[in-house]
Design a protein around this motif. Structure first.
Motif, short mmCIF file in Angstrom:
data_model
loop_
_atom_site.label_atom_id
_atom_site.label_comp_id
_atom_site.label_asym_id
_atom_site.label_seq_id
_atom_site.Cartn_x
_atom_site.Cartn_y
_atom_site.Cartn_z
N PHE A 149 27.24 85.66 68.47
CA PHE A 149 27.83 86.96 68.17
C PHE A 149 26.76 87.89 67.62
O PHE A 149 26.31 87.74 66.48
CB PHE A 149 28.98 86.81 67.17
CG PHE A 149 30.05 85.87 67.62
CD1 PHE A 149 30.93 86.23 68.63
CD2 PHE A 149 30.18 84.61 67.05
CE1 PHE A 149 31.92 85.36 69.06
CE2 PHE A 149 31.16 83.73 67.47
CZ PHE A 149 32.03 84.10 68.48
N ARG A 150 26.38 88.87 68.42
CA ARG A 150 25.32 89.79 68.01
C ARG A 150 25.70 91.26 68.17
O ARG A 150 24.92 92.13 67.79
CB ARG A 150 24.04 89.52 68.83
CG ARG A 150 23.51 88.10 68.68
CD ARG A 150 22.17 87.94 69.37
NE ARG A 150 21.67 86.58 69.28
CZ ARG A 150 20.46 86.19 69.66
NH1 ARG A 150 19.60 87.09 70.17
NH2 ARG A 150 20.08 84.93 69.55
N GLN A 151 26.88 91.52 68.72
CA GLN A 151 27.30 92.89 69.01
C GLN A 151 28.60 93.18 68.26
O GLN A 151 29.61 92.50 68.47
CB GLN A 151 27.49 93.08 70.51
CG GLN A 151 26.22 92.74 71.30
CD GLN A 151 26.35 93.01 72.79
OE1 GLN A 151 25.58 93.79 73.35
NE2 GLN A 151 27.32 92.39 73.44
N VAL A 152 28.58 94.19 67.40
CA VAL A 152 29.71 94.48 66.53
C VAL A 152 30.09 95.95 66.61
O VAL A 152 29.25 96.83 66.43
CB VAL A 152 29.38 94.12 65.06
CG1 VAL A 152 30.57 94.45 64.15
CG2 VAL A 152 29.01 92.64 64.93
N ILE A 153 31.38 96.20 66.87
CA ILE A 153 31.95 97.55 66.75
C ILE A 153 32.58 97.66 65.38
O ILE A 153 33.50 96.91 65.05
CB ILE A 153 32.99 97.81 67.84
CG1 ILE A 153 32.34 97.84 69.22
CG2 ILE A 153 33.73 99.12 67.57
CD1 ILE A 153 33.32 97.93 70.37
N SER A 154 32.09 98.58 64.57
CA SER A 154 32.55 98.75 63.19
C SER A 154 33.15 100.14 63.03
O SER A 154 32.45 101.15 63.05
CB SER A 154 31.37 98.56 62.22
OG SER A 154 31.73 98.92 60.91
N LEU A 155 34.47 100.19 62.88
CA LEU A 155 35.20 101.44 62.70
C LEU A 155 35.51 101.61 61.22
O LEU A 155 36.37 100.92 60.68
CB LEU A 155 36.49 101.43 63.53
CG LEU A 155 36.35 101.03 65.00
CD1 LEU A 155 37.72 100.94 65.66
CD2 LEU A 155 35.46 102.03 65.76
#
Length: 243
Positions: A149-155
């Motif tokens: 897991f290396r890609q994160v969408i942070s809202l």
């Protein structure tokens, strides 16, 4: 093309056994793209706060539109539900339920999804997504298993002091790719831990990440700490990683 075609979504609801969690399982909802075929393989987006991503974020409709209009190749979305009464306990890294939930996600939920559906398993085809505390737990899950897991969408991530301390303790985050947004009117948001300035929180977190080599796409927009704001930016966040 009328909007009705975008509303023809395939979403499967099911429970996955999670022995470490209080009731022994966790409900998930799985979006399958138009033209889905089991013989193919698909990128996958794992959303914490899954029910809200589907109901308030309208992520399945947004995904349909992106795929049908040709803006993105087909992908699968997995929304992991949470009991709101236990949400802070599971999503905050300084709470007692965080280890049980993060282990359940890594050891039960993801392997079961990979067993049941033709999702890709290379990090380049996996995205973690979350809003507020759900963004926080997504970030910490990435820190726990960076090979996958290396890609994160942070809202509007709720990166409280404990979260920032964990990030600060990392020496090298050059493997991490984060897409961060926050609303400029989120400067005095009331949470179950008190009132916080989410703009300041996210600016500080961005700095911590970038100082450790993370690749951060960061945006501030007019908006408050609600799904009406986040929904407007979901399509762009998905395109950022999946285009």
């Amino acid at each position: 093309m009328t909007d009705s075609i975008y509303l023809k979504r395939t979403v499967i609801k099911q429970d996955i056994a999670c022995p470490l969690l209080p009731n022994g399982n966790r409900s998930v909802r799985v979006y399958l793209p138009p033209g889905y075929q089991e013989i193919l393989s698909y990128p996958v987006v794992y959303c914490q706060d899954g029910e809200e991503f589907f109901n308030f974020g309208r992520i399945a409709t947004i995904a349909n539109k992106l795929i049908i209009d040709g803006d993105l190749d087909p992908f699968i979305i997995v929304g992991v539900d949470v009991d709101k009464k236990n949400r802070t306990n599971e999503y905050s890294p300084d709470e007692s339920g965080f280890e049980s939930y993060s282990r359940s996600f890594l050891e039960n939920i993801v392997p079961e999804i990979e067993k049941r559906y033709p999702v890709r398993t290379d990090w380049t085809d996996i995205v973690l997504a979350g809003d507020s505390l759900a963004a926080t737990v997504s970030m910490h899950i990435a820190l726990l298993q960076p090979d996958k897991f290396r890609q994160v969408i942070s809202l509007s991530g709720a990166y409280y002091p404990a979260s920032r301390s964990i990030i600060a303790a990392e020496k090298d985050l050059s493997w991490l790719y984060a897409y961060m947004i926050v609303g400029l009117q989120e400067t005095d948001y009331e949470t179950d831990r008190g009132s916080f300035d989410f703009v300041d929180i996210n600016r500080k977190t961005r700095q911590l990440l970038e100082e450790r080599g993370a690749h951060v796409h960061y945006e501030e927009h007019d908006g408050t700490h609600v799904w009406g704001f986040w929904q407007k930016h979901l399509a762009q966040s998905l395109q950022h990683f999946l285009a």
